[in-house]
Structure formats: structure tokens, C-alpha cells
Design an enzyme around this catalytic site. Structure first.
Site, short mmCIF file in Angstrom:
data_model
loop_
_atom_site.label_atom_id
_atom_site.label_comp_id
_atom_site.label_asym_id
_atom_site.label_seq_id
_atom_site.Cartn_x
_atom_site.Cartn_y
_atom_site.Cartn_z
N LYS B 251 0.84 -1.19 0.00
CA LYS B 251 0.00 0.00 0.00
C LYS B 251 0.88 1.25 0.00
O LYS B 251 1.94 1.29 0.64
CB LYS B 251 -0.88 0.05 1.26
CG LYS B 251 -1.78 -1.15 1.43
CD LYS B 251 -2.93 -1.16 0.43
CE LYS B 251 -3.90 -2.28 0.77
NZ LYS B 251 -4.89 -2.50 -0.29
N ASP B 346 -2.79 -7.39 -0.34
CA ASP B 346 -1.43 -7.43 0.20
C ASP B 346 -1.31 -8.38 1.38
O ASP B 346 -0.20 -8.61 1.88
CB ASP B 346 -0.98 -6.01 0.62
CG ASP B 346 -1.91 -5.38 1.64
OD1 ASP B 346 -3.13 -5.71 1.62
OD2 ASP B 346 -1.45 -4.57 2.45
N ASP B 382 -2.26 -8.78 17.39
CA ASP B 382 -3.04 -8.09 16.37
C ASP B 382 -4.23 -8.96 15.95
O ASP B 382 -4.05 -10.14 15.59
CB ASP B 382 -2.11 -7.84 15.17
CG ASP B 382 -2.70 -6.90 14.14
OD1 ASP B 382 -2.84 -5.71 14.47
OD2 ASP B 382 -3.01 -7.36 13.03
N ASN B 383 -5.43 -8.37 16.00
CA ASN B 383 -6.63 -9.05 15.50
C ASN B 383 -6.76 -10.52 15.92
O ASN B 383 -6.96 -11.40 15.07
CB ASN B 383 -6.64 -9.01 13.96
CG ASN B 383 -7.09 -7.67 13.44
OD1 ASN B 383 -7.77 -6.92 14.13
ND2 ASN B 383 -6.70 -7.36 12.21
N GLU B 411 -5.81 -7.35 20.86
CA GLU B 411 -6.30 -6.21 20.08
C GLU B 411 -7.53 -6.66 19.30
O GLU B 411 -7.49 -6.79 18.08
CB GLU B 411 -5.22 -5.68 19.13
CG GLU B 411 -5.58 -4.36 18.48
CD GLU B 411 -5.75 -4.42 16.95
OE1 GLU B 411 -5.92 -3.36 16.37
OE2 GLU B 411 -5.72 -5.53 16.37
N LYS B 524 1.01 4.67 9.57
CA LYS B 524 0.94 3.26 9.19
C LYS B 524 1.57 3.02 7.82
O LYS B 524 2.01 1.91 7.52
CB LYS B 524 -0.53 2.79 9.15
CG LYS B 524 -1.17 2.65 10.51
CD LYS B 524 -2.49 1.88 10.45
CE LYS B 524 -3.59 2.72 9.81
NZ LYS B 524 -4.90 2.02 9.84
#
Lengths: 664, 664
Positions: B251, B346, B382-383, B411, B524
Site C-alpha cells: 500500500k 497485500d 493483532d486481530n 487487540e 501506518k
């Protein structure tokens, strides 16, 4: 943790109803719809599906009902309770890839994305289902798969085909559910007869049933009273124990420590040379008279409730035949009941810690079965909290396995957790603290607590404003308005209620001494002659209240009970309604028996499927008056010397000029 | 039901803490006192006794702590949590006939009843104990029994002997407990390090740490910033993933679908030809630099938190080495992440439904162990809600078995039940909805929910007013007062809190576009150069708040949080206190960043062991002002442009003339 297959991704938790993680069954009545909810979810974004599984306890195979998501990962489904006894249920769930795919493909086609690969994924799923199907289902599915693969069918057409509801069902039906998870516990619901939830009890001493003052009443005398009790609208007629009464240490009138030969004694002092728990006091009649009474009562829609009081006098045959069931003291005497320094020498309790406990249990069960054989279906159990919990759980489970129509009322006036344990382990109903809850705060708190999920699933309250042991101060000092208000509270807060009949009808309010809750000249220790035809009696009023209860299904259950705001702490307002809101009863009681009280009542119309913008009629079923109300706030004024309550049925619609033909 | 011995009469229920009937462990920190409660009761009037049993998971034998009755059949006992890891506990109870006898005999002797038989009963119990004793205990007990049997000892003397506390203990110690019941489940409590409950997190991107604008920051640059972070009072320094970043579909700035060669890419797009989850992005330095940074930070009292983000770019070595861990599509391509119609090409997620799931699990665990080897003790995950629950439960349990000092922060910005499941199964802390709870009603409801027993026993909230993903509208529009108010809320409502540091210090409030919660030019996707020395920064203020947190143990836990009434809905008032009430902090926050708000705060002094009749001092730890308050209701006024909050320490006592020597 379960490492059998780490690919089992669905979680099922917080199933309801579930009492103490499945340790105890929930309770319902026959004809109920059993609604089951659970939190069901998985990781990530995949769609899931879930089913409620259920069966009667005798069945091998589960029946299945698809569950529907509500909000916040809560799912729900129902099944009908069509027979008495036990049903089992549990919940199963799985990641539903075909559902995920359907949702995704719909969004993709709408967004005009290239979906050729995605269509192939769907085609594989449909083919997989086809492989597990046969006959026309197989060919239908194969055709669908081919269409999804075809480059000559447009995406929109493919989408329409695959989203067609019958097609979705067909694929679902034949898809293999991978990595399903089933809730680790099978839960139980006990299905009772209707009277376990909705019942009006009338308590009387058969020995006081004679029409001649001074004569010992009999079962035959009771037969004469049946039409009267039925006409008043009661459906359960409860007698204190009917067995021979002990002589040793028999209590005299007003619980005097000694008695005269003419004293009748307490019916709860069971056992004499004339017999024990399977015998009938000959003064009341023969065992055949009792059976006949049970049958006659049933003809009138009345069940006779039997008082199961597991204690003995020193004269009880068990004491000689089974001394091993009682506790011996070092001097060889048998331990009587006591609450030091008080002694109850007329009663000797069973020793449930005896080595011969299992024989004792069997004998106690045989008493229940004996009276079931005589026709009894309702047992009011005296002081169950003084016998072990495992005993009751075993007894009730055993009895109801063969006689699921039998119900047990727990007379446990004890601490809250003990009371709750007894209903969890199987008692169908329980006495409550209702008699001592008089203020708005007390009543609201207590009935909110009893109505909590979890509690309400096992505890069915039976509300008694008085009993032979309980003449509350509210009744002693409140006069006629107090008796009326407490009756209305009992009959409308509780789907089940009862009164110790004659003294209530006649508003008997004299205690043995100031500060006591005992009746003076209590019927527990003597034969009474009640003048039931007294013109000031509450008979007509009670009859009216029982008719209101019968005619309004909102009052047949406690689950819908909600309290509403009144800006006057002497006025209590609450409502009950049927699940479809076709019957809504709003009750407002003036808790102050001495003064007129007025205030503004707020009814949450919006949650009652009532249009807050339209006027509506409320019909006072006690006075037959009708009031026009508008909006959530309305004025009430209650004079305790007229009637201290409204029992209002909400009539949804007010006629207007639009209802006339000429307006059309 | 259990029919092994119908004489087991004691019931133990509602043990707390107990999560989902023992399915999950409770959580505490080292040094805590573990308080356990249970409902314990039996039928009838017999006395009971109960013990809390506990041990570390490695021990064989239970240690025992006698339980004490509270009210309403609730019993309690505690044990100290002296080491990290798991303790087990359960509860046992029995009918205590010697205790029943002692109570009864005391009442009888007081009532001057004849007690000779009763003394014999007691003597038998004491003899029974003597038979199980030896040595001096045996002879003492035998002597006591003889005295109880003796006709020459007076009742009062016998009573005094047998009620003597040491004697009671001696009999208890040697009495055989008959028919004991032990709670059917062994429960577990996980003991974590202090930082699992009390921690202040600072998030930064190491690639933005260079002192030279435009240059890629390194771990060495981060070393330079350590003293600054420590001086501000943070104890956990959290970096986004430090691994090589993918190139395919990388990105661009502001999350543009394509990137230029100079774009740094998102650190969460893990894996390239330079390595994967066990590699360090060479732009940040060497693995040795990272280890050195961890050690240097620890010297300053700071732990480095590692970002565990289990996803891969198409360039990740796993994709070639383990294609079986990813989902293939019918065209042979690998399934990328998506939330139709959105595509995240991605990122490719692991397929946790692969047949090779157990190898995948082992590899993912090896990543954690690898970084533990490098010195990491704190993992921000993360997640986690997009990976299976059983995986996390296994991973965390496995890791903490060998490394009980390791903690995991979840998270999971997802639905409430999913978030709860993750903390139940083992996550030490979790992100919350705090960022979106702005009004008094929202904050009160949410923190009351998080503080419920059951929830608070497993869910430790970590409050973040901002993250790289979350720039709330409140911060966008509220200006400096909003940043200050939200910091105070986070730091005092939560024993653990964190900020995405530089943008917070600098009050960065510009979204990517109106309505978005993304930062414009988000870090980010690019390297930033923050001017941390800007004179208007919040650095000093944040430093002060962190010092207040450290100095006031009331703020080290969430269990005591209570909200208090203010007659202004823009003012939120709450308190926390230590168990002994020696430290009480009352926080009042003006939630309106635009206007001065004033109102009357009501503090329930009577429940705070404060004398409502005496004036007391409140010391504002933010402004250092001191106010004299009196009674429960006091006035506050907060101008958001000065400081929108009070953090008041209650000083119990006001000096008066009585404190001077001459007054004595």
C-alpha cells in the site's frame, strides 16, 4: 482444553434456560413453547449456523430446530412441550461455508466485480452437496453446479438461482457439516401440569367442617363444603395432616405444654396406636371416605392436596418398629425435636444420618406412593428444609418419573438459599416471604428478585397472605382494607396463591398475644366452628377475584410481571400480559389500609404495543367501572374503605365516529 | 444424582470467583490475596464448617484455610498468591456436630436446664476425638471427656472447659469429619506479573525515531528515546511489527492501492524475501540491535512489547515453504484477505481449517518462543478475533506454562462476546470500546459492565484514547481540552492504559477525510518526523498524570471503581480506593470540551469510612489546589480551557484546635 480437532471454531455459551450449568432442570408446563437461547459465534467473518436439538427423555434420536440470530451473537429457537415429564435439549453449531459464500457472492455481484473464480468455489460446494444427495435432489444440485460453472449464464442469473430459498434449503440439507460443535451439556426441562404454575389454594381443617358446633368434622362434612369452595373459584383444597394424632406430650389449646383428654391435638403430631403416615385419623372417617372425597372433589374441578409431614410423635408405630431410624441419646431415650433452649417433646424427627438411611428413604417414598394410589396428585410438604436435600431430589425425581402429573409444594419458611435449593432440586412450587412484604419497596424488590432469569426458571412462588402459623401484623391492624389488599396482591402478583380460608373470609385478626403472629385459640390445637355465612365475609369478593384470574390469561403466569412508576409510595402498580399482548392486566393497589391515596401512574405504552397517541379504555374488573386513559401518565385515587385496588384490563381501542357506517 | 451416600447433607454452590463453571481460570497478580466465597448450607439447624483448599498447580497436597460465615449463608476465606503461574482451589464442607453441640449446651446451661444427658453426648464426641489423637493431645482430650462425665464438676465449669478456644481447636483437629462434601470442580487462578493489571503503554513506530527528517529510524534511534519515555512515566513501549515488509501489492501513503518504490509500506504487511515472523526488518537494524534495545529498556524500567500479527504478505517465505497453510482457490491462486466487496490483496491469512493445522499451530507457537528467547515478555496480539479460539487457548496456556511472566494484550476490536471469550481463554489484557465511549451514560454503563463480578475476574481493560487506527471524532473536534480529558479518563478509569504517543502529545487531530477515523498521512504507511519538543505539547501533563498513577495505589486496580452522582450530565465523577481505604482518589471530568460546567457532586462518605459530620480536605493532584469539603454534597466547577478535571486525593482529617499541645 479439547485438542481433538483444533479446527472446531464455533463457540456456544450462555445457553438459557440453564440452571447451575445443567445441574438442575428448568421447569415449564404442558402446552408451553420452550424457547432456548445461546451465545453462538466464531472467529473472523465466516457465517455460522446453529440448531436446537431436543427430545423427550425416552427418545433416542434428537429432533432438530434451526436457530435464528437475534442481536449481539444471541441465537434462539423453540420447541413445543406436548407431554408431561422430561425433555432434554442442547445446541449445536458449525461454520457454514455455503452461507458465507452466498453472502459474499451477492455483494460481489452487486459491486460488479469479476466473480468467475468465486462462482467456481460455489459450484464445488454445490457438487459436494450433490454427492451426498440422491434422486431428484442429486440431479437438481448437479444442474445448479453446472450452471454456476457455465460461462454462458450471466452472473445475475447464477445469483438468482443460487439464492432461491428452496435451492438454499436443498444445498443446506445435503451439505456435510464440518467441525460442528455441540454444547457440552444436555439440559433438562421438566414439564408439569398446568396447576404447577396456575393454582388457587384453599386451606381448611377437615375436623372443623362439621355443621354442628363442638362436633369433630369428617370427610363427609367436607364433601358438603365442596360446592362452596368450587363456587368461590379455588381449584386446590388443602388439608393439614389427616393421620392419627399422638397422645404423649400432646399440646393443649393455644400450644399449652399439656393437654386435657378432650383436646384435639395438632394434626402435625403424627402417629398413635391407631396408625401412622399411611393411616387416617378415625375421627375424620375411613380411608374409603377419604378416597371418595378425593373423587368427589375432582368431579368439581378441585384437587385435594395432601400434607406430607415427615415427623413422628413418640407414639408412632415407626418408633417401635424401626428404632434405628431415630437418634438415641446416651441414656437410651430417643432424641426429640428441639431448638435449644426450646424443646418439642411431642415430636421426634427422623435421623437422616442413620446407617439405615436408604431403608428410611424407601419407606418415606412408599408413603407418597401409597397416597398417590388413593388418588392424591398434589403434595404440600411440611418443613422440607429440615430434611436432607439429596433425599428430596431423589424422592421427587423417583416419584415424577412414574407420575409426572404429581406436584410438590415446598413449605420452607427458611433462609433464601435453602428455599432456592429446594425448588432447584425439584419442588414444583414454594411458599415465599410474601406474607411479610408489605411496602412498595419490599414488594418490588422481592418480586423482581423472584422474576430474575435463572430463578424464575425453577422457583414458582405460591403466595399466601395468611396460614395457620402466620397472622401478620398488617392483617392484625389493617382491618378489612388490609385483607382485601393482601388478597388482590397475592392473587395478581402470583399465578399461584392460597389462603387459610375460613379465617381469611371472616377477617380473623386476633393474635394469641401482642407481638405474636399466632392466631388466638388457633385451629392448630382445637376444633373450630366458623360461621361462614356471616354477611360481612369476603366470600363474594374472593369469588370475584378468582373469576378475574380465570378469565384473564395474563394472570396465569408470572414471567411477564413488570412494576410501573407511581408518584406515591403508598400505591403499587404492576402489569402482566400474555405473550401476544392480547390480554393486559394493570393492577394498582393502595398499600395504606387507612387513608385514601392518589397519584399519577406511568405505564410504558410503547413497550406494550399500545399507541401512545391514541386514547384507550381501562376496565376495572373489580368495580366494573371503565376509565378513558390517554398517554402513559394517568391519575388514580383509591379509597381503602371502598376498594383499595384497581385490577384494570386494558381495552386497546376506543370507538370513534369512524366506526359508524355513515362515516365510510 | 449422587446416591453414593445420602447422608452427605451439606451444599456448596455459587463459588466465586468461578468463570463459566470452572471452564476458564480467574486472573490475579502476584502479591494479591485470593479471596474465595461460596454459598454453604445444610438442612435443619445443625452447625456446619467449611474450608478453602488450595495449592499451586505443581503441588500434590491441598493446603487448607478455614472459612468464615459472612451473611446469608455466604462463606469466605483467602490465601496468598506468592508465585507466578497457576493455583488450584476448591471448597469443602461438613456438618459439624461438635459445633452444634457446643452452641446448644451453652444455651441450655444459660437457661439452667438439666443437661446431664447432653454432657454425656459431648463427652462421647470428645472421646471420639481422643481416639484419633496421640501424645499429650490424647491425654488432654481424655481428661476433658472425663470431666464432662463427672457428676462432681458443675455445669458452668464443664462449659468453661469445653468452650475454651484452644480446647475447641484441639477437638476440631482430631474429630473425624463425617459426610464431607467437596465442591465438584477444582478451579484455577492464573497469577500474572503486576504489569498485567497496572501498566502505562506508549506506542511508537521505530522507523520514525530518527532525529533526522526523512531518514528511516532504527533501534539505535529508539535507545536515544528511552530516557524520555521513562521520564514521562511509561513502563511499556510498544512497537508495531518489526519484520521485513512485503512488496507485492504494498500500500502507498494514505492506504493508496499502489505504492512508489520509496513508500515504506505497512509494518503489519509481514514477510518478504528478507524474511518473515522471526526476522527483523534490516532498515531497523540487526537482531542484536533489537536484543540490545530490549535490555537497555529494561534497565530503565521499560518493557518492549512485541506486536504478534499472524498474517503474511504474498512474499512471505511461508507461502512457498508451506503452501498447505493457505487456502487455494479453484484457479490455483491463494486466497487473499477480503471483506466483500473489499479486497486486501497485500495480506493472505492462514487457513486454520487446513488439515495441517497442528503443524501450523506449532510453527506459530515457535514464533512466540523465538521472541521470548530474544528477551520479549509482552505480546500485543493483532486481530486475535480472526484466528480460532482453541488456537489461542492452547498457545497462551502452553507459553505461560513455561513462562508465567509473559502477558498477552488482545487487540480485538470486535463484538463484545468475542472480546470476552478471548480474555476468558487467556489473554491478560484487552483493548476496549473506551475510545468511542464519550458521554456520561456511555462511560458509566460500559465501565459498570466491565466491573461486574465474573467479567472483571478475567477481563482486564487497557484503555487507549487513540491508536494508529483510531482518531476519534471527539479528539478531532474537541481541541486540547478533549486530549487532556480523554487522557485523564484513560489513566484513572483504567489501571492499564496506553497512547499512540507522538500524535497524542502533539494533539494531532486531522483525519484523512471528514467522517474518517484514520489519521491523514498516517504513520501506518509512511515514516514520520515528530517534533516532540514543541512547546505546546502535552508531555508535561502526561508526565504529571503518570506520576499521580504511580504514587496512588488506588489507581493500580479497577476493582474498586464506583461512579458517583453529579447533577450535571457533562460532569463525570468516580472514585477508586485501596482495600484499606488509606488511599482514595475521586476523579471528576468535564466531558464537554467547549464550556465550563459546574455542579454538585455526591460522594457516599458513609461507605468510604469517612465521617460525614467532619470536614475533610480534598487535594487536587493535577493543580495541587486543596479544597475543604463537608458532607456528601460539594460543588465543583471545571473550565476546560484551564484543566477539564480534578483528580482529588481525599485527605481524611482536617487539623483543628484540638491538635495543638495546649489543647490537651
Amino acid at each position: 482444553m479439547n485438542m481433538k480437532d483444533g479446527r472446531i471454531r464455533v463457540v456456544i455459551e450462555s445457553v438459557s434456560p440453564e440452571i447451575d450449568f445443567g445441574r438442575f432442570p428448568a421447569k415449564r408446563i404442558i402446552g408451553d413453547t420452550m424457547s432456548v437461547e445461546a451465545d453462538i459465534f466464531t472467529d473472523g467473518h465466516d457465517a455460522i449456523s446453529a440448531s436446537l436439538l431436543y427430545k423427550t427423555e425416552g427418545e433416542d434420536a434428537w429432533r432438530e430446530m434451526p436457530m435464528t440470530p437475534l442481536v449481539n451473537d444471541r441465537w434462539q429457537a423453540s420447541f413445543p412441550l406436548e407431554q408431561l415429564g422430561r425433555y432434554r435439549y442442547t445446541v449445536t453449531g458449525w461454520v457454514d461455508h455455503f452461507k458465507s459464500w452466498r453472502k459474499a457472492i451477492e455483494k460481489r455481484v452487486t459491486a460488479r466485480q469479476v466473480v468467475s473464480v468465486d462462482m467456481l468455489i460455489g459450484a464445488s460446494m454445490v457438487e459436494e452437496a450433490a454427492n451426498h444427495a440422491s434422486g431428484s435432489a442429486k440431479s437438481t444440485l448437479k444442474k445448479l453446479a453446472a450452471s454456476l460453472r457455465s460461462s454462458s449464464v450471466k452472473d445475475d442469473e447464477k445469483l438468482a438461482m443460487v439464492l432461491e430459498p428452496d435451492m438454499v434449503s436443498l444445498v443446506d440439507k445435503h451439505s456435510v457439516r464440518l467441525f460442528t460443535v455441540t454444547y457440552p451439556r444436555e439440559l433438562v426441562v421438566v414439564v408439569d401440569p398446568v396447576c404447577a404454575r396456575f393454582s388457587a389454594w384453599y386451606e381448611m381443617f377437615p375436623r372443623s367442617a362439621s355443621s354442628l358446633p363442638g362436633r369433630h368434622g369428617t370427610f363427609r362434612d367436607c364433601e358438603r363444603l365442596l360446592p362452596r369452595v368450587a363456587a368461590m373459584g379455588f381449584d386446590i383444597l388443602y388439608f393439614p395432616p389427616i393421620h392419627p394424632i399422638g397422645v404423649t406430650h400432646r399440646k393443649g389449646r393455644n400450644n399449652r405444654p399439656s393437654s386435657n383428654p378432650e383436646d384435639a391435638g395438632s394434626p402435625w403430631a403424627i402417629g398413635s396406636s391407631e396408625g401412622g403416615h399411611k393411616s387416617v385419623n378415625p375421627m375424620l372417617g375411613t380411608p374409603e371416605d377419604y378416597k371418595r372425597l378425593i373423587a368427589k372433589a375432582r368431579d368439581k374441578g378441585i384437587e385435594i392436596a395432601f400434607d406430607l409431614a415427615y415427623n413422628c410423635t413418640p407414639d408412632h408405630p415407626y418408633v417401635k418398629e424401626h428404632p434405628e431410624w431415630f437418634r438415641k441419646r446416651p441414656d437410651g431415650t430417643i432424641q426429640y425435636a428441639e431448638n435449644p433452649p426450646k424443646k418439642y417433646e411431642d415430636i421426634i424427627p427422623f435421623d437422616f444420618e442413620t446407617e439405615h438411611w436408604s431403608e428410611l428413604w424407601e419407606e418415606l417414598k412408599s408413603i407418597v406412593l401409597f397416597w398417590i394410589d388413593q388418588g392424591i396428585r398434589i403434595f404440600r410438604v411440611d418443613n422440607p428444609h429440615t430434611k436432607p436435600f439429596p433425599f428430596w431430589e431423589w424422592l421427587i425425581t423417583e416419584v415424577k418419573r412414574d407420575y409426572p402429573e404429581v406436584i410438590f409444594l415446598s413449605e420452607a419458611f427458611t433462609r433464601p438459599k435453602v428455599m432456592n435449593r429446594l425448588t432447584k432440586l425439584g419442588f414444583s412450587q414454594t411458599y415465599t416471604y410474601f406474607a411479610w412484604r408489605n411496602t412498595k419497596w419490599e414488594l418490588t424488590q422481592y418480586f423482581t428478585e423472584l422474576g430474575r432469569p435463572g430463578v424464575r426458571d425453577h422457583l414458582r412462588p405460591n403466595l399466601w397472605p395468611n396460614t395457620p402459623d402466620i397472622l401478620t401484623e398488617y392483617l392484625q391492624f389493617g382491618g378489612r382494607p388490609a385483607f382485601i389488599a393482601r388478597l388482590i396482591l397475592a392473587a395478581t402478583l402470583g399465578a399461584s396463591y392460597g389462603i387459610y380460608g375460613a379465617p381469611y373470609e371472616l377477617m380473623e385478626a386476633r393474635p394469641r398475644e401482642p407481638g405474636s403472629e399466632e392466631y388466638v385459640d388457633s385451629e392448630k390445637y382445637e376444633i373450630k366452628h366458623w360461621n361462614l355465612e356471616r354477611p360481612d365475609s369476603l366470600r363474594e369478593f374472593i369469588t370475584r377475584v378468582n373469576r378475574i384470574r380465570r378469565e384473564n390469561p395474563a394472570l396465569h403466569d408470572d414471567v411477564s410481571l413488570r412494576f410501573h412508576d407511581v408518584d406515591n409510595d403508598s400505591l403499587l402498580c404492576y402489569s402482566k400480559h400474555t405473550p401476544d399482548w392480547s390480554n393486559i392486566i394493570v393492577t394498582i393497589v393502595n398499600l395504606d389500609p387507612h387513608h385514601t391515596q392518589a397519584g399519577w401512574v406511568t405505564i410504558p405504552l410503547e413497550t406494550m404495543s399500545l399507541d401512545a397517541a391514541q386514547p384507550f379504555q381501562v376496565h376495572d374488573l373489580l368495580s366494573d367501572a371503565r376509565y378513558l386513559w390517554h398517554g402513559p401518565r394517568n391519575y388514580v385515587e383509591l379509597n381503602p374503605n371502598v376498594v383499595p385496588a384497581h385490577v384494570l384490563r386494558i381495552r386497546r381501542r376506543i370507538r370513534s365516529e369512524r366506526d359508524f357506517d355513515y362515516f365510510m
